[in-house]
Design an enzyme around this catalytic site. Structure first.
Site, PDB file in Angstrom:
ATOM      1  N   SER A   1       1.119   3.607  -2.844  1.00  0.00           N
ATOM      2  CA  SER A   1       0.735   4.646  -3.303  1.00  0.00           C
ATOM      3  C   SER A   1       0.529   6.076  -3.108  1.00  0.00           C
ATOM      4  O   SER A   1       0.562   7.162  -3.596  1.00  0.00           O
ATOM      5  CB  SER A   1      -0.429   4.286  -4.575  1.00  0.00           C
ATOM      6  OG  SER A   1      -1.511   4.180  -3.544  1.00  0.00           O
TER       7      SER A   1
ATOM      8  N   GLY B   1       0.603  -1.404  -0.126  1.00  0.00           N
ATOM      9  CA  GLY B   1      -0.030   0.055  -0.025  1.00  0.00           C
ATOM     10  C   GLY B   1       0.966   1.200   0.059  1.00  0.00           C
ATOM     11  O   GLY B   1       0.565   2.101   0.921  1.00  0.00           O
TER      12      GLY B   1
ATOM     13  N   GLY C   1      -0.060   8.333   1.245  1.00  0.00           N
ATOM     14  CA  GLY C   1      -0.092   8.138   2.731  1.00  0.00           C
ATOM     15  C   GLY C   1       0.935   7.716   3.451  1.00  0.00           C
ATOM     16  O   GLY C   1       2.074   7.738   3.310  1.00  0.00           O
ATOM     17  N   ILE C   2       0.562   6.787   4.654  1.00  0.00           N
ATOM     18  CA  ILE C   2       1.595   6.185   5.666  1.00  0.00           C
ATOM     19  C   ILE C   2       2.475   5.237   4.756  1.00  0.00           C
ATOM     20  O   ILE C   2       3.608   5.250   5.101  1.00  0.00           O
ATOM     21  CB  ILE C   2       0.695   5.482   6.491  1.00  0.00           C
ATOM     22  CG1 ILE C   2      -0.082   6.678   7.261  1.00  0.00           C
ATOM     23  CG2 ILE C   2       1.798   4.721   7.515  1.00  0.00           C
ATOM     24  CD1 ILE C   2      -0.981   5.710   8.464  1.00  0.00           C
TER      25      ILE C   2
ATOM     26  N   TYR D   1     -14.813  -1.165  10.210  1.00  0.00           N
ATOM     27  CA  TYR D   1     -13.492  -0.996  10.387  1.00  0.00           C
ATOM     28  C   TYR D   1     -12.864  -1.318  11.516  1.00  0.00           C
ATOM     29  O   TYR D   1     -11.709  -2.188  11.481  1.00  0.00           O
ATOM     30  CB  TYR D   1     -13.295   0.589   9.997  1.00  0.00           C
ATOM     31  CG  TYR D   1     -11.772   0.999   9.991  1.00  0.00           C
ATOM     32  CD1 TYR D   1     -11.073   0.831   8.862  1.00  0.00           C
ATOM     33  CD2 TYR D   1     -11.026   1.601  11.286  1.00  0.00           C
ATOM     34  CE1 TYR D   1      -9.508   1.202   8.912  1.00  0.00           C
ATOM     35  CE2 TYR D   1      -9.734   1.832  11.273  1.00  0.00           C
ATOM     36  CZ  TYR D   1      -8.860   1.673  10.272  1.00  0.00           C
ATOM     37  OH  TYR D   1      -7.566   1.965  10.090  1.00  0.00           O
TER      38      TYR D   1
ATOM     39  N   SER E   1      -4.477   0.212  14.391  1.00  0.00           N
ATOM     40  CA  SER E   1      -4.992   1.358  14.967  1.00  0.00           C
ATOM     41  C   SER E   1      -5.370   1.214  16.167  1.00  0.00           C
ATOM     42  O   SER E   1      -5.651   0.419  16.787  1.00  0.00           O
ATOM     43  CB  SER E   1      -6.317   1.589  13.850  1.00  0.00           C
ATOM     44  OG  SER E   1      -7.084   2.519  14.367  1.00  0.00           O
TER      45      SER E   1
END
Length: 344
Positions: free
Chosen positions: A42, A40, A44-45, A184, A171
């Site tokens: 592409s 992941g 952000g974090i 979520y 999270s």
């Protein structure tokens, strides 16, 4: 083909042999570098973790940044700068596909991955009555089963070598439920339980497992999601719930983001500290401002303390919470925020 040495010698009709420029997507790790695969990347974090590790001053990491669609690589390539093609390469990867996961790992030389950072994830926000079961399954497919796929694929090789570090981007919602984030939160709770169980077994093979647990983080993804849900109508949901969601929860959530939110760079720095630790912790809250909130849950085994506290904060003391968040926003200057990056 397996990723390997990319510089190939060719003979020119006009002179001596010359070398191709290295293909940034086919650079092999140097001796002594740790191979880090991140999902992941592409934006952000994930993007910031990849760039932070690839630009390490001592060049200790060979970063394999992955994303579903390599057409979205421009932001990462720009942020990486000179590191792209040297300490950072790209591979396509869809964590929701068994075939894609296997092909990606097979394209790494000797399938050797020292550190796996599971960052790919999706969010889902809103009244649960308005969310279809298929939408819920898609969240679990990425946030839970996507991580499980990655761990299952790299774990056997790590066990054979009796070394490795698996990092999972969780999270605070994997520790404490948050209203209107039901699905979520459930996906993160599932991941916390899975990893808590796996960590015990992996220790026997000298493999470490670490959870990174951010609170709110300012990213384009979060901003867009908040804007989108505010405009939606939510047919089939009773008027009171829609009102609570739009007029009570969303304003409070924005207050919390503004007062307590971190930047992707903060999470990247925390992640780097974790993987460089000689004895990495299993759970790593990135924002110590959230420690009291999480502690509420463990202070009362009945669960009443945390449930009632959050109810009162949201529905009975909304104006007071807004004032509190405004004060906290003033107190959390950039200096203090830097100090809240954990572990310290």
């Amino acid at each position: 083909p397996v990723i390997g040495r990319a510089a190939a010698t060719i003979r020119s009709a006009e002179g001596p042999p010359r070398k191709h420029s290295p293909d940034p997507d086919q650079i092999m790790a140097n001796s002594g570098q740790k191979v880090v695969l991140i999902t992941g990347c592409s934006s952000g974090i994930g993007l910031r973790i990849a760039v932070t590790l690839a630009r390490d001053e001592k060049k200790r990491y060979h970063v394999i940044a992955t994303m579903r669609d390599l057409k979205k690589k421009d932001k990462l390539v720009e942020a990486a700068g000179d590191a792209y093609g040297k300490t950072l390469m790209l591979l396509p990867l869809d964590v929701c596909s068994d075939e894609s996961v296997k092909q990606c790992i097979n394209n790494v030389k000797d399938r050797h991955i020292d550190i796996l950072i599971n960052n790919a994830g999706v969010g889902l926000l809103g009244p649960v009555e308005s969310i279809s079961i298929d939408e819920m399954k898609r969240v679990f497919e990425t946030n839970f089963f996507g991580v499980v796929r990655m761990i299952k694929e790299v774990m056997p090789d790590m066990k054979k070598r009796r070394s490795g570090h698996i990092v999972v981007m969780s999270s605070v919602m994997g520790l404490q439920g948050v209203v209107f984030n039901d699905v979520y939160t459930a996906s993160k709770f599932a991941m916390e339980g899975f990893c808590e169980s796996m960590a015990v077994q992996l220790m026997k093979f000298n493999i470490r497992l670490s959870m990174i647990e951010p609170g709110p983080v300012h990213t384009e993804f979060e901003t867009k999601m908040m804007e989108d849900v505010a405009k939606m109508e939510y047919p089939g949901v009773d008027a009171d719930t829609v009102r609570y969601f739009k007029d009570v929860y969303l304003p409070s959530s924005i207050d919390i983001f503004e007062a307590m939110g971190q930047m992707p760079d903060d999470i990247a720095k925390c992640t780097k500290k974790v993987i460089e630790s000689s004895s990495p912790r299993f759970r790593n809250l990135t924002n110590t401002l959230y420690t009291p909130i999480v502690a509420l849950k463990y202070a009362d085994e009945t669960g009443g303390l945390s449930v009632n506290t959050f109810y009162n904060l949201l529905f009975n003391f909304g104006p007071l919470m807004h004032i509190t968040m405004s004060i906290l926003k003033c107190l959390t200057c950039s200096c203090l925020r830097r100090r809240t990056i954990s572990p310290n």
